[in-house]
Write an enzyme that holds these catalytic residues in place. Sequence first.
Site, mmCIF file in Angstrom:
data_model
loop_
_atom_site.group_PDB
_atom_site.id
_atom_site.type_symbol
_atom_site.label_atom_id
_atom_site.label_comp_id
_atom_site.label_asym_id
_atom_site.label_seq_id
_atom_site.Cartn_x
_atom_site.Cartn_y
_atom_site.Cartn_z
ATOM 1 N N PRO A 298 0.737 -1.108 -0.106
ATOM 2 C CA PRO A 298 -0.054 -0.145 0.083
ATOM 3 C C PRO A 298 0.740 1.284 0.082
ATOM 4 O O PRO A 298 0.226 2.353 -0.017
ATOM 5 C CB PRO A 298 -0.719 -0.281 1.305
ATOM 6 C CG PRO A 298 0.077 -0.763 1.956
ATOM 7 C CD PRO A 298 0.802 -1.875 1.261
ATOM 8 N N GLY A 299 2.268 1.246 -0.028
ATOM 9 C CA GLY A 299 2.795 2.252 -0.381
ATOM 10 C C GLY A 299 3.744 2.769 0.847
ATOM 11 O O GLY A 299 4.237 4.043 0.956
ATOM 12 N N ASP A 360 9.702 -5.652 -3.241
ATOM 13 C CA ASP A 360 9.332 -6.112 -1.731
ATOM 14 C C ASP A 360 8.222 -7.005 -2.012
ATOM 15 O O ASP A 360 7.064 -6.696 -2.058
ATOM 16 C CB ASP A 360 8.708 -4.781 -1.112
ATOM 17 C CG ASP A 360 8.394 -5.058 0.200
ATOM 18 O OD1 ASP A 360 8.470 -5.893 0.778
ATOM 19 O OD2 ASP A 360 7.726 -4.022 0.904
ATOM 20 N N CYS A 413 8.896 -10.165 3.957
ATOM 21 C CA CYS A 413 8.641 -9.995 5.448
ATOM 22 C C CYS A 413 8.487 -11.621 5.766
ATOM 23 O O CYS A 413 7.499 -11.919 6.308
ATOM 24 C CB CYS A 413 7.582 -9.225 5.872
ATOM 25 S SG CYS A 413 7.338 -9.083 7.576
HETATM 26 C C1 LIG Z 1 4.569 -6.931 0.763
HETATM 27 S S1 LIG Z 1 3.442 -6.229 -0.106
HETATM 28 C C2 LIG Z 1 4.384 -4.624 -0.594
HETATM 29 C C3 LIG Z 1 4.495 -3.585 0.531
HETATM 30 C C4 LIG Z 1 5.015 -2.327 0.192
HETATM 31 N N1 LIG Z 1 6.189 -2.240 -0.519
HETATM 32 C C5 LIG Z 1 5.096 -1.466 1.287
HETATM 33 O O1 LIG Z 1 5.812 -1.286 1.839
HETATM 34 O O2 LIG Z 1 3.830 -0.810 1.557
HETATM 35 C C6 LIG Z 1 3.482 -6.797 -1.827
HETATM 36 C C7 LIG Z 1 2.398 -6.043 -2.819
HETATM 37 O O3 LIG Z 1 3.036 -6.649 -4.128
HETATM 38 C C8 LIG Z 1 1.701 -6.745 -4.816
HETATM 39 N N2 LIG Z 1 1.800 -7.648 -5.853
HETATM 40 C C9 LIG Z 1 1.429 -9.163 -5.870
HETATM 41 N N3 LIG Z 1 1.783 -9.736 -6.975
HETATM 42 C C10 LIG Z 1 2.327 -8.700 -7.747
HETATM 43 C C11 LIG Z 1 2.719 -8.820 -9.204
HETATM 44 N N4 LIG Z 1 2.842 -9.653 -10.010
HETATM 45 N N5 LIG Z 1 2.990 -7.507 -9.588
HETATM 46 C C12 LIG Z 1 3.268 -6.380 -8.803
HETATM 47 N N6 LIG Z 1 2.705 -6.425 -7.595
HETATM 48 C C13 LIG Z 1 2.430 -7.595 -7.157
HETATM 49 C C14 LIG Z 1 0.551 -6.944 -3.805
HETATM 50 O O4 LIG Z 1 -0.797 -6.333 -4.441
HETATM 51 C C15 LIG Z 1 1.126 -6.256 -2.594
HETATM 52 O O5 LIG Z 1 0.566 -4.988 -2.534
#
Ligand SMILES: C[S@@+](CC[C@H](N)C(=O)[O-])C[C@H]1O[C@@H](n2cnc3c(N)ncnc32)[C@H](O)[C@@H]1O
Length: 474
Positions: A298-299, A360, A413
């Site tokens: 979510p950013g 991430d 994580c």
């Molecule tokens: C661990 S979270 C990222 C957390 C973010 N970096 C933060 O610090 O708030 C992983 C994210 O990857 C996204 N995601 C899953 N598959 C993906 C894909 N194929 N390409 C891009 N994003 C993806 C998910 O929707 C999720 O929001």
Amino acid sequence: MSPGKRRPSRPGNTRPARKKEGPRKPPAVDPARRVAFDTLQAIRTRDAYANLVLPELLRERGITGRDAALATELTYGSARLRGLLDEVIAACADRALSSMDGDVLDALRLGVYQLMRTRVPAHAAVAATVDLVRATAGSAVSGFANAVLRRAATDDEQGWVERLAPPYETDPIGHLAIRTAHPAWIVRAFAEALGDTGTELAQALEADNTRPEVHLVTRPDALNAAELAALTGGEVMPYSPYGVRLDAGSGDLADSEPIRQGLAAVQDEGSQLCARALAEVPLDGKPDRRWLDLCAGPGGKARLLGALAASTGAHLDAVDTAEHRAALVREAVDGLPVTVHTADGRASGLSPGYDRVLVDAPCTGLGALRRRPEARWRRSPSDVADLTRLQGELLAEALRLTRSGGVVCYVVCTFHLAETEGLVGEAVRTSGASRLDARPFFPGVPDLGGGPDVQLWPHRHGTDAMYCALLRKP
Ligand SMILES: C[S@@+](CC[C@H](N)C(=O)[O-])C[C@H]1O[C@@H](n2cnc3c(N)ncnc32)[C@H](O)[C@@H]1O
């Protein structure tokens, strides 16, 4: 015996006598137990998250103060300890858990939790739970619930663990799985990552059962950590220059002034440190122009990276595959030099040549189990295989999009070796990228092991168990 627990003096005779005649009115269930029960039911039947459902129900029903505190302890505790509670219930029941009505089982979990972990007197815990069963599942099963709870009350937690767990000496994983209420496969993953089946493994598992502090991050372009600490009554964090920590019990942070104004946000210190590490790696003298966050929703990290990019004159592209997550990133990076794209990170259509790329990646989240009480019972070993495929593809694409001499930061994580060292090792072998020693980019952080990657731990660092690898494109 742990603090707050009592051996019940007399498990029998737990309810006052009642008059027999006439149809019984369903008993009044106290609001704290009812809300805890409704949350457990939502977790079981709707795959809901305790940390979203419970605050909502407390607000809706106007439950505050001591009742809200009791509801929170009962809900989070029962969800977290489910494995141990179920073992006790199974030992005390004359039928298999799988044949029990789900509502009865949830009520029994709450009851056994009260017996084992709270100061609620045993007779009150039994009576309140039997009332709850009668109100939610009907009178026919209240006798069964009463019998199970009375048997459960004949011993305390330590006694039940001694009876139910295999001896530590012959089966440390099986023993700790019961004692610390974790699925055995997760205990094994901890043991493999720590290289330990002794004291440190137990400490790591216990840390998962402890409520974390709240960490805030500043927007470094707007506020420094000392200013944020002064505004929030928190304390400047030990390792992150952008962080402030608050007590675990800090109330509703959404209302705090710096957060409403977008000057700060909630973010674990481990996440702050990983984003900062990527920004700190020296490049080859060429100026920073293009940064990429390939899984941004979510950013949290995009907000911090966007502010750090702004200070070097760079621009950040932030990608997420889910539209609603991309929308959250847009909110988080308001006013920063960031463009948000809704796209699959494996085929984003962005052109190569990035100086710094963050992956991430979606992961099992085993490193944040302390935040999500029910999560450990939802995950399964098969999730690991599904996720490592996606993680590998995202990392390969990140390396493709990075310019020669640029840096990729792979973050998850979790500590599961298949998602961390195993995956990065394979990517290095197939891409020819070089693995940097990440530890110097976590200055002042102790106990980082033998490198080159960094694994943070709640029991060592007070952060989530974040893993960070830094790769340089040849
Ligand atoms: C661990 S979270 C990222 C957390 C973010 N970096 C933060 O610090 O708030 C992983 C994210 O990857 C996204 N995601 C899953 N598959 C993906 C894909 N194929 N390409 C891009 N994003 C993806 C998910 O929707 C999720 O929001």
